[in-house]
Design a protein around this motif. Sequence first.
Motif, PDB file in Angstrom:
ATOM      1  N   GLY A  17      13.891  64.901  22.379  1.00 36.65           N
ATOM      2  CA  GLY A  17      12.624  64.730  21.670  1.00 36.65           C
ATOM      3  C   GLY A  17      11.642  63.913  22.464  1.00 36.65           C
ATOM      4  N   THR A  18      10.512  63.590  21.852  1.00 37.89           N
ATOM      5  CA  THR A  18       9.472  62.813  22.511  1.00 37.89           C
ATOM      6  C   THR A  18       9.700  61.322  22.310  1.00 37.89           C
ATOM      7  N   SER A  19       9.178  60.527  23.231  1.00 40.90           N
ATOM      8  CA  SER A  19       9.305  59.075  23.131  1.00 40.90           C
ATOM      9  C   SER A  19       8.023  58.489  22.552  1.00 40.90           C
ATOM     10  N   SER A  20       8.098  57.237  22.116  1.00 42.96           N
ATOM     11  CA  SER A  20       6.919  56.574  21.557  1.00 42.96           C
ATOM     12  C   SER A  20       5.757  56.508  22.543  1.00 42.96           C
ATOM     13  N   PRO A  21       5.980  56.180  23.829  1.00 47.60           N
ATOM     14  CA  PRO A  21       4.851  56.169  24.765  1.00 47.60           C
ATOM     15  C   PRO A  21       4.165  57.530  24.882  1.00 47.60           C
ATOM     16  N   GLN A  22       4.935  58.609  24.809  1.00 51.56           N
ATOM     17  CA  GLN A  22       4.324  59.941  24.862  1.00 51.56           C
ATOM     18  C   GLN A  22       3.506  60.215  23.611  1.00 51.56           C
ATOM     19  N   LEU A  23       4.074  59.918  22.452  1.00 52.98           N
ATOM     20  CA  LEU A  23       3.389  60.205  21.189  1.00 52.98           C
ATOM     21  C   LEU A  23       2.142  59.347  20.996  1.00 52.98           C
ATOM     22  N   ASP A  24       2.209  58.102  21.458  1.00 58.01           N
ATOM     23  CA  ASP A  24       1.138  57.152  21.159  1.00 58.01           C
ATOM     24  C   ASP A  24       0.030  57.113  22.201  1.00 58.01           C
TER      25      ASP A  24
END
Length: 307
Positions: A100-107
């Motif tokens: 899945g995606t990580s927080s740095p990618q999503l944010d």
Amino acid sequence: MSEVSHVPVLLEEAVDALRVRESETYVDGTFGRGGHSKAILARLGVRGRLLAFDQDPAAVSSGAVEDPRLELIHARFSTMKEALAARGIRSIAGVLLDIGTSSPQLDDPARGFSFLRDGPLDMRMDPDAGWSAADFLARSDEREIAGVIARLGEERHAKRIARALVEARASGAIDTTGRLAGIVAAAVPGREPGRHPATRTFQALRIHINDELGEIERALPQAVAALAPRGRLVVISFHSLEDRIVKRFMRDGTREDPAWAGLPQIPVSARPRLRLVGRATFADEAEVAKNPRARSAVMRVAERLDA
């Protein structure tokens, strides 16, 4: 923009499930910002070794973990077989995949993964590889767009959304997350409580652009083939499409090849390769309270049987 912290999900549970042995070699297929890798390294001895993969150059260059026992590889985890062979590694003691995606990618609005902040509509894990989401929406026909949204987003309004997207692009490119979210929101009748109407469409496009399901399907057999007897495969997934693939793969690995059923002699290649370890594990209430993204996480574990 400052780096956004990432809290790994099911950290202790996943590393416990790997059953790390001090002098063995392990693979972390999704380095992210190194949370799971750090925990694995903490249990390895001086002769232990960890290979960590990530296709996101921002993760590789983050410098989150510096350790001579760690080799960080800028590549998809589905290249595991080639990477191990190139290093002369014939077997490993465990593989962890946190999908899945990580927080740095999503944010980070510049990455284009989220509709919460406006930014360029990219969505690529590796910004230098393949089409962006904007490219896909500009070049694909209505039927293909609808199929992706229906299949990978499980969106019942997929045809309506695809029609709206094709009509909207005639008056200007759909190249920002805000424009995409607005078009989808206007096309979807009604709203699901607690869910933005564009959630499923964003999920579908991200999975498609990065071939996330294909990546899992290619990587799982490689992981099992690389495991030494009693080696562990630990997979954390975040939605039903991923978990369905993992669950089916592990279940099938515990069974004999049906083509050989009932025959007196079964070749090694047709015998069960795995045994399931425990049941599916979910984040508890305390973890979800601290990290809401843990709510949808499910972890499954399998162990390689003797050859």
